[in-house]
Design an enzyme around this catalytic site. Structure first.
Site, PDB file in Angstrom:
ATOM      1  N   ASP A   1      -8.681  -5.144  -6.569  1.00 44.06           N
ATOM      2  CA  ASP A   1      -8.391  -4.114  -5.512  1.00 44.06           C
ATOM      3  C   ASP A   1      -9.284  -3.147  -5.682  1.00 44.06           C
ATOM      4  O   ASP A   1      -8.971  -2.406  -6.666  1.00 44.06           O
ATOM      5  CB  ASP A   1      -6.934  -3.854  -5.464  1.00 44.06           C
ATOM      6  CG  ASP A   1      -6.387  -3.138  -4.150  1.00 44.06           C
ATOM      7  OD1 ASP A   1      -7.424  -2.424  -3.723  1.00 44.06           O
ATOM      8  OD2 ASP A   1      -5.174  -2.931  -3.931  1.00 44.06           O
TER       9      ASP A   1
ATOM     10  N   SER B   1       0.726  -1.134   0.091  1.00 51.35           N
ATOM     11  CA  SER B   1      -0.100   0.272  -0.044  1.00 51.35           C
ATOM     12  C   SER B   1       0.797   1.320   0.160  1.00 51.35           C
ATOM     13  O   SER B   1       1.739   1.494  -0.973  1.00 51.35           O
ATOM     14  CB  SER B   1      -0.938   0.029   1.155  1.00 51.35           C
ATOM     15  OG  SER B   1      -2.046   0.856   1.085  1.00 51.35           O
TER      16      SER B   1
ATOM     17  N   HIS C   1      -7.316  -5.783  -1.672  1.00 52.58           N
ATOM     18  CA  HIS C   1      -6.175  -4.934  -1.268  1.00 52.58           C
ATOM     19  C   HIS C   1      -5.095  -5.528  -0.581  1.00 52.58           C
ATOM     20  O   HIS C   1      -3.782  -5.134  -0.239  1.00 52.58           O
ATOM     21  CB  HIS C   1      -6.456  -3.567  -0.326  1.00 52.58           C
ATOM     22  CG  HIS C   1      -5.442  -2.752  -0.132  1.00 52.58           C
ATOM     23  ND1 HIS C   1      -4.665  -2.263  -1.462  1.00 52.58           N
ATOM     24  CD2 HIS C   1      -5.054  -2.001   0.813  1.00 52.58           C
ATOM     25  CE1 HIS C   1      -3.705  -1.250  -0.896  1.00 52.58           C
ATOM     26  NE2 HIS C   1      -4.055  -1.137   0.213  1.00 52.58           N
TER      27      HIS C   1
END
Length: 776
Positions: A721, A646, A753
């Site tokens: 995602d 991320s 994600h």
């Protein structure tokens, strides 16, 4: 961008960082040891270089991917029963993520399972798409009974499951279904304050049903099948603002405040399920995703009688603020509403008369950096002495550190309650009869979390929890006792019942021993502090290899998150139970974590160093951390590896480009590669909009620096995602091809994600380790 936490025990995939666990579970250590922070290369060397002989059982891929991690099989969601005689909590009988609801009598130590959900409760296989997405927003992985709530008054327990909404009238009663689930999921069920009614959202409208059973009553209308919704928080509110609710019960249960969300003007972003055999509508998702600089959802706030009737809309203004951040009912029937402007430089606290819809501005917070949202608003009733009718409020106005302030009913500041270069992280409770505030904070240093109290008179702060480390607490209704979940890097969570007056230990809440602890014999990292070239102190953690790999220097692997609102280096068991770091250290690598400037819980000035220029100071600090290790004789010169997910994936990719002389191997998981492809509320807080900061957006894009890459890069992404779209990695690949740069690609077709399937996660761990080992 809240990090992708794959379990709520403080363990995060790919070192994403645990913002959701700002006060993670913790264990016991009275005084600092050799693990305490050190300063400078010499101190770092003395703390790390001689780990001594070890009997270590290697951490394998199954260990890394099995949740909960070792030592964290402890009760969760601990609450006192309404009469304070017992405790209730969620726990797993088999050590898995499947939880059940238990009660505990602290005097006898008797533990009883009080709820037996039908069909085993929530499973990944019986979740609707709406429930899956809400779990992504809240980073929930637990199954069985993921959550439960007591009514604020009375003694009813609410248990929402995939098969319906259930109620139990106390710990000794039988679970009964109140709301069945048919083809349409029931979302966000919540008790009225007295527990007599339940509100919920179904098919975009708000309903109310008696808790004793009966026919549900639809109380909002006009949203269904129009692209609007009533009673649900929009994507931005859930993902970035920490507001997961879209409706709120009044204290007397006669009214509900609710949001009307209109997203029809936001273009649809479509995600295809490429890994399934299905085609057509079931193989795709349509999301109204507000990209930076584009339009947000339009949100109105209304109040409707719980028996039904026309709503009264609150007058937010002809040019209302961009974000409805927080909503709370006051005991006198007014609404307290927090409104934030688009730039997030201003936050208004307003009180609304729900009969007329008219509001009064009570106070305004402003900042040249940004105003961080918080949950430090606590209203005081008539028992609170001179502050009756007033409120306690949190603000970063004084030096950029979050502190508590006391206001009277009209919004006039009476006095600050806390001050200093440290942060209040949470109000736990306020004993209004005694005029005392109980809160968590970092007064003993940024690496620890403790419980404190302060009187509303502003008298001296009293520290309540004593062992060094990290505490998470729950206080009983009578403010006599509290439950303390405490850990440190040296010890897993230990849970005790204690006296709030003198901190005496009253009982130990026993947990099942975890055999993995004896088998793995995990050694904690060494906590260190380093000085940057310009004089800033940064906190880090060193995971050195065992003695059979010599005295160093060792090849360096940096585990990074690096983004705002996240602190990864703490004195907590979550540090020790980072099993990827433990696996790498046991294979001869030195793993290093560093909270660079921009990270959370060090004050607004520290966090604000990334303003309008992301991917710069983060990389420079991480590179300086590597040089510190090399200068200390701990790390091998010639280039380090770096991995993250991320925001950590973004920093890893950016480090490979902007610090190619330092980082020669990188693993970037689900990275943001250009901030014009991320959402409004998160991105614009730090970067402004693409129109008003075009050079900043260009400079902060990984693609702008690709030509400088010289090392080996592995890109990892889930194809569905819906948070950081695969589009980010695809755009980076185009830039790599254009500059003739090699890369490797690892895709998970059915992952959002972060991978959730055990087999996906094991495969991921193996591929990451083999990539680092092959190239470092």
């Amino acid at each position: 961008m809240r990090p992708a936490i794959l379990a709520y025990y403080g363990f995060c995939l790919l070192a994403v960082g645990c913002r959701r666990a700002a006060e993670p579970p913790a264990g016991a250590q009275e005084t600092p040891t050799a693990n305490s922070a050190q300063t400078g290369p010499t101190a770092g060397e003395s703390a790390v270089r001689n780990p001594g002989p070890q009997a270590v059982s290697a951490v394998d891929y199954a260990d890394i991917t099995t949740d909960p991690p070792p030592g964290t099989r402890v009760p969760r969601s601990i609450q006192f029963t309404p009469d304070d005689t017992g405790l209730t909590f969620l726990d797993s009988s088999d050590g898995s993520l499947s939880q059940q609801l238990y009660s505990l009598n602290p005097k006898t130590g008797k533990r009883t399972q009080i709820v037996e959900p039908p069909d085993g409760g929530v499973k990944e296989s019986n979740l609707s798409i709406e429930e899956q997405l809400r779990r992504e927003r809240s980073r929930t992985r637990t199954l069985g009974i993921p959550r439960y709530t007591w009514s604020k008054e009375g003694s009813r327990i609410l248990v929402p499951l995939s098969s319906g909404v259930y109620v139990q009238d106390g710990t000794a009663a039988t679970l009964r279904q109140v709301i069945p689930v048919d083809d349409l999921p029931v979302l966000d069920p919540r008790f009225s304050r007295d527990g007599e009614h339940i509100a919920y959202v179904q098919d975009d409208e708000l309903y109310v049903v008696p808790s004793g059973g009966g026919t549900p009553r639809q109380i909002t209308r006009g949203a269904r099948r129009t692209g609007r919704s009533h009673g649900l928080a929009e994507y931005i509110a859930q993902e970035e603002m920490g507001r997961h609710r879209g409706y709120w019960w009044s204290h007397d249960g006669k009214h509900l405040a609710f949001t009307e969300v209109d997203e029809t003007h936001i273009p649809t972003y479509r995600i295809m399920h490429q890994g399934t055999k299905a085609v057509g509508p079931t193989a795709q998702e349509a999301h109204r995703y507000p990209f930076a600089g584009s339009q947000n959802a339009t949100v109105r706030l209304g109040v409707v009688p719980s028996r039904g009737g026309p709503p009264r809309w609150m007058e937010l203004g002809t040019n209302p603020p961009a974000y409805l951040a927080r909503v709370d009912w006051l005991s006198d029937g007014r609404l307290a509403v927090q409104l934030q402007n688009r730039e997030q430089s201003e936050l208004q606290l307003m009180f609304f008369d729900t009969r007329t819809g008219k509001g009064t501005r009570v106070l305004t917070e402003s900042s040249e950096t940004w105003v961080n949202l918080h949950r430090l608003l606590w209203h005081l009733d008539k028992t609170a002495g001179e502050a009756a009718g007033g409120f306690v409020w949190g603000s970063e106005r004084n030096g950029g550190f979050q502190h508590l302030y006391l206001y009277d009913r009209s919004g006039k500041l009476m006095r600050p309650l806390t001050t200093g270069e440290w942060k209040v992280t949470r109000i736990v409770s306020i004993d209004q009869s005694q005029g005392r505030v109980y809160f968590m904070g970092t007064k003993e240093g940024a690496l620890e979390r403790h419980l404190y109290s302060v009187d509303l008179t502003g008298d001296a702060i009293r520290r309540i929890t004593t062992p060094a480390g990290t505490h998470q607490v729950v206080i009983d209704h009578g403010h006599k006792r509290y439950v303390d979940t405490h850990s440190s890097i040296d010890a897993p969570p230990r849970i005790t019942l204690r006296s709030l007056a003198d901190n005496r230990e009253l009982a130990v809440i026993q947990t099942e021993p975890d055999p993995r602890l004896d088998r793995l014999k995990l050694r904690p990292p060494e906590l260190v502090s380093i000085k940057t070239g310009d004089g800033e102190t940064l906190h880090g953690a060193v995971y050195a290899p065992p003695s059979n790999f010599g005295r160093g220097p060792w090849p360096i692997v940096v585990s990074v998150y690096g983004g705002p609102h996240v602190q990864r280096v703490t004195d907590s068991w979550g540090m020790t139970v980072d099993l990827r770091a433990q696996h790498l250290r046991q294979r001869g690598f030195l793993v290093f974590k560093l909270d660079n400037r921009g990270s959370g819980n060090r004050g607004l000035a520290f966090e604000g160093r990334i303003k309008h220029n992301m991917g710069d100071i983060e990389v420079r600090d991480q590179a300086e951390g590597v040089r510190w290790l090399v200068d200390a004789g701990l790390g091998k010169p010639g280039g380090a590896a770096i991995y993250g997910w991320s925001y950590g994936g973004y920093v890893a990719a950016m480090a490979m480009a902007r610090a190619a002389e330092t980082f020669k191997v990188g693993v970037a998981g689900a990275p943001v590669t250009h901030w014009d492809g991320y959402d409004t509320h998160y991105t614009e807080r730090y970067m402004g909009t693409p129109d008003n900061n075009p050079k900043g957006y260009e400079r902060s894009s990984v693609m702008q620096h690709v030509q400088q890459m010289t090392g080996e890069l592995l890109l990892v992404h889930g194809l569905i995602d819906e948070n950081v779209h695969f589009r980010h990695t695809a755009r980076l690949i185009n830039a790599l091809i254009a500059h003739d740069k090699d890369y490797e690609l690892l895709l998970f077709p059915d992952s959002r994600h972060g991978p959730r399937k055990q087999e996906d996660r094991i495969y991921l761990e193996r591929r990451i380790f083999e990539f680092i080992e092959r190239h470092l």
